[in-house]
Design an enzyme around this catalytic site. Sequence first.
Site, short mmCIF file in Angstrom:
data_model
loop_
_atom_site.label_atom_id
_atom_site.label_comp_id
_atom_site.label_asym_id
_atom_site.label_seq_id
_atom_site.Cartn_x
_atom_site.Cartn_y
_atom_site.Cartn_z
N CYS A 262 0.89 -1.60 0.16
CA CYS A 262 0.39 0.36 0.21
C CYS A 262 0.92 1.37 -0.13
O CYS A 262 2.27 1.32 0.29
CB CYS A 262 -1.10 -0.36 1.56
SG CYS A 262 -1.74 -1.61 1.47
N ASN B 124 0.05 0.49 6.25
CA ASN B 124 0.68 -0.78 5.27
C ASN B 124 1.00 -1.74 6.33
O ASN B 124 1.33 -1.67 7.85
CB ASN B 124 2.28 0.26 5.07
CG ASN B 124 1.46 1.33 3.95
OD1 ASN B 124 0.61 1.18 3.33
ND2 ASN B 124 2.61 1.52 3.29
N GLY B 125 1.13 -2.36 6.02
CA GLY B 125 1.58 -4.29 6.52
C GLY B 125 0.84 -5.32 7.23
O GLY B 125 -1.01 -5.28 6.33
N LYS C 139 2.93 -9.00 -19.20
CA LYS C 139 3.34 -9.42 -17.57
C LYS C 139 2.40 -10.46 -17.26
O LYS C 139 2.87 -11.22 -16.42
CB LYS C 139 3.18 -7.80 -16.76
CG LYS C 139 2.60 -8.30 -15.36
CD LYS C 139 4.44 -8.64 -14.99
CE LYS C 139 4.43 -9.50 -13.60
NZ LYS C 139 5.82 -9.96 -12.88
N ARG D 235 3.25 0.58 -7.12
CA ARG D 235 3.25 0.08 -5.70
C ARG D 235 1.82 -1.16 -5.78
O ARG D 235 1.27 -1.76 -6.07
CB ARG D 235 2.77 0.04 -5.29
CG ARG D 235 4.16 1.25 -4.20
CD ARG D 235 4.16 2.41 -3.40
NE ARG D 235 4.52 1.66 -2.13
CZ ARG D 235 5.52 1.62 -1.12
NH1 ARG D 235 6.21 1.63 -1.38
NH2 ARG D 235 5.09 0.96 0.07
N GLU E 157 14.24 -14.53 -22.15
CA GLU E 157 12.89 -13.67 -21.94
C GLU E 157 13.55 -12.20 -21.78
O GLU E 157 12.16 -10.77 -22.40
CB GLU E 157 11.82 -14.44 -21.14
CG GLU E 157 12.02 -13.33 -19.82
CD GLU E 157 10.86 -13.81 -18.66
OE1 GLU E 157 9.20 -13.96 -19.33
OE2 GLU E 157 10.96 -14.45 -17.75
N HIS F 113 22.01 -38.45 -22.82
CA HIS F 113 20.97 -38.66 -23.63
C HIS F 113 20.34 -37.22 -25.41
O HIS F 113 19.17 -37.69 -25.84
CB HIS F 113 19.75 -39.06 -22.82
CG HIS F 113 19.73 -40.01 -22.15
ND1 HIS F 113 19.63 -41.57 -22.27
CD2 HIS F 113 19.81 -39.38 -20.85
CE1 HIS F 113 19.53 -41.94 -20.80
NE2 HIS F 113 19.59 -41.33 -20.73
N TRP G 12 -3.35 -2.46 -1.24
CA TRP G 12 -3.27 -3.14 -1.77
C TRP G 12 -3.89 -4.28 -1.22
O TRP G 12 -3.02 -4.67 -0.02
CB TRP G 12 -1.78 -3.09 -2.40
CG TRP G 12 -1.20 -4.95 -2.99
CD1 TRP G 12 -0.74 -5.88 -2.18
CD2 TRP G 12 -1.36 -4.83 -4.29
NE1 TRP G 12 -0.44 -6.85 -3.65
CE2 TRP G 12 -0.65 -6.80 -4.41
CE3 TRP G 12 -1.56 -4.27 -5.84
CZ2 TRP G 12 -0.75 -7.16 -5.51
CZ3 TRP G 12 -1.27 -5.47 -6.94
CH2 TRP G 12 -1.33 -6.61 -7.23
N GLU H 58 14.02 -22.59 -15.09
CA GLU H 58 13.51 -20.91 -14.37
C GLU H 58 14.69 -19.96 -14.65
O GLU H 58 15.06 -19.39 -15.64
CB GLU H 58 13.03 -20.88 -12.94
CG GLU H 58 13.72 -19.26 -12.65
CD GLU H 58 11.96 -18.53 -13.15
OE1 GLU H 58 11.26 -19.09 -13.77
OE2 GLU H 58 11.93 -17.68 -13.35
N LYS I 211 14.95 -16.98 -17.81
CA LYS I 211 14.96 -15.69 -17.16
C LYS I 211 15.87 -14.62 -18.32
O LYS I 211 15.72 -13.72 -18.50
CB LYS I 211 15.47 -16.15 -15.70
CG LYS I 211 14.98 -16.46 -14.71
CD LYS I 211 13.29 -14.39 -14.61
CE LYS I 211 12.67 -14.63 -14.65
NZ LYS I 211 12.19 -15.35 -15.33
C1 AGP Z 1 7.78 -15.26 -15.97
O1 AGP Z 1 8.94 -14.28 -15.97
C2 AGP Z 1 6.97 -14.83 -17.14
N1 AGP Z 1 6.45 -13.53 -17.37
C3 AGP Z 1 5.98 -15.63 -17.08
O2 AGP Z 1 6.26 -17.09 -17.81
C4 AGP Z 1 4.62 -15.91 -16.01
O3 AGP Z 1 5.76 -17.23 -15.31
C5 AGP Z 1 3.25 -16.35 -16.80
O4 AGP Z 1 2.76 -15.78 -17.12
C6 AGP Z 1 2.29 -17.11 -15.88
O5 AGP Z 1 1.72 -15.69 -15.23
P1 AGP Z 1 1.06 -16.07 -13.78
O6 AGP Z 1 1.86 -16.42 -13.21
O7 AGP Z 1 0.34 -14.79 -13.17
O8 AGP Z 1 -0.12 -17.01 -14.47
#
Ligand code: AGP
Length: 610
Positions: A2, A98-99, A605, A27, A490, A506, A74, A483, A487
């Site tokens: 928040c 906040n908190g 996002k 935020r 992307e 393999h 939030w 992961e 990273k």
């Molecule tokens: C993660 O770095 C990516 N932006 C993407 O893979 C993301 O994790 C995926 O779209 C799932 O999103 P969500 O966790 O909001 O469901």
Amino acid sequence: MCGIVGYIGSETAAPIIVDGLRKLEYRGYDSAGVAIHDGGKIEVVRAMGKLRALDEALTHKPLEGTVGIGHTRWATHGRPSEENAHPHVAGGVAVVHNGIIENHTTLRHELQQKGVTFSSDTDTEIVAHLIAHALEDGAKTLIEATRTALQRVEGAYALAVLWDEHPDKIVAARHGSPLVVGFGEEAMLCGSDIPAVLSHTRDMIFLEDGDLAELSPGKCSIQTLKGNPVERPKKRIDWSPVMAEKGGYKHFMLKEIHEQPDAIAQTVLARVDLEHGDVFGEEIGLTPELATGCRRVYIVACGTSHHAGQIGRYWIEELAKVPCFIELGSETANRDTVFFEDDLLIAVSQSGETFDTIGAVKKAKAAGAKILAISNVMDSAIPRMSHGSLYTRAGPEIGVASTKCFTAQLAALLLVAVYLGRRRDTLTAEHAGEILQALTEVPAQMNELLDDRDYVRSVAMQMTHATDVLFLGRGYSFPIALEGALKLKEISYIHAEGYAAGEMKHGPIALIDEGLPVVILCPKDDSYDKTLGNLNEVRARDGQVIAIATKGDEAMHDVAHHILWMPEAHPLTLPMLTVVPLQLLSYYVASKKGLDVDQPRNLAKTVTVE
Ligand code: AGP
């Protein structure tokens, strides 16, 4: 998280406060409100949604007055709604907060016993009543009453408080949630972050845990929770407003990587019982019936959340001895997936709005399965579809590449695995206690790792021209390898592949040559010996080895070109740590390449389309 803004001075407070809240919009929030003292009484205006709704409400109900507090919420306790929006008022006292008040249930019941009726589901309203009661019980000043009230409160807070009988005072208090005091021209301001006050002053005091500050026009006095006066140094902030929104970091992603210790601490807060080695089911959206009644667990997620789910699957099978399946949302939603009524489906989604994951939840729900949502956004689509919700408390994640939500999801999944194990009698209180204790130690270990970021940056500088990178890991480190590869892909647009180290022979081993950087996760865990063997296979074929290894593992010097060191940690919490250097590696490569780290090309996002 928040936003809080307070102003006391000679100008009309409302527009200053709303402007300060607008500087905190990054935020994220779902409602907003202000309380203004007009010299006679306190007036409150609150609105759901964006600040423009509050602006509009203030157009219809202009508030004069030169003292006020404001808030963008939030939601953490109590769903997003106007009655749950701050400020909360009781007995002439207005509070923004906040908190999380950990002992909110106890305090609420105690106040109800005294005849108090609540108008919201929030923990914040409790604080307003406590302060009002302290004034009724004889406290002479607002800061004395606030101090008395806060001595009853357990948990994290940043507060700003007004009292209708003293229009020339604002009280600000901090414990575990940041709060700054700004020294304006003949005015004082407070805010939950620098941007809230930066357009009025660069001279600020950062309150410390346990501090209470009494603000009056041009004056600020600070005391501790015990009432002892204390001085805090005034600092000159020379950031630009844009830098300030990112906390001084170059990108939101780097800021969020550094917010991970707090995100994990907040996600675990008030959910674990270390003394009895257990997890509070009602705090994580589960019940004993759900835990013991499910014949299998199904985890569904996409992208980074899917990688978290893969590790959660290992933990659930290991600790709860219940069969656990993991699948991509898009696959579950688009094949004839079989679900049963006694399935527990865990949907992991930072946004809570991912189309593919929603499709899988609908399919499971139609078959009668019970749904647990793990999400970072309260009241988003997936929690609303679920029988229970476990919210990660990472605060809004602005960078498209998910970092703090990923590790907060891991913390949440470990809580679920421990809870299931304890309810199904497959995990002793002692063993659970060890795991939960280790979980509480992760934030400090992560901070230690983040201090080593300069070495990670130096390694990243040697990868910026790579065209392909291979990430390898076994056991819990396999999803972390996936992961790390995601990273890098992307945000730096370098092709990267995560692979199970045991699968090297393999096929992928054909890729190895002196031009291929290979990142191998080889911490001292159960997979160490076998992974060390893979590492030697890579080295024997001149692969460029970047090893993630446990501090003190001298053998690594003979086989790795670069070593990113990990602290000693419990094997179950290790994945939350091993991912950090991989996040930093991808960040520094992309940043060095001058790419748009926070908004990579082609990505959104939240993926709300198929
Ligand atoms: C993660 O770095 C990516 N932006 C993407 O893979 C993301 O994790 C995926 O779209 C799932 O999103 P969500 O966790 O909001 O469901």
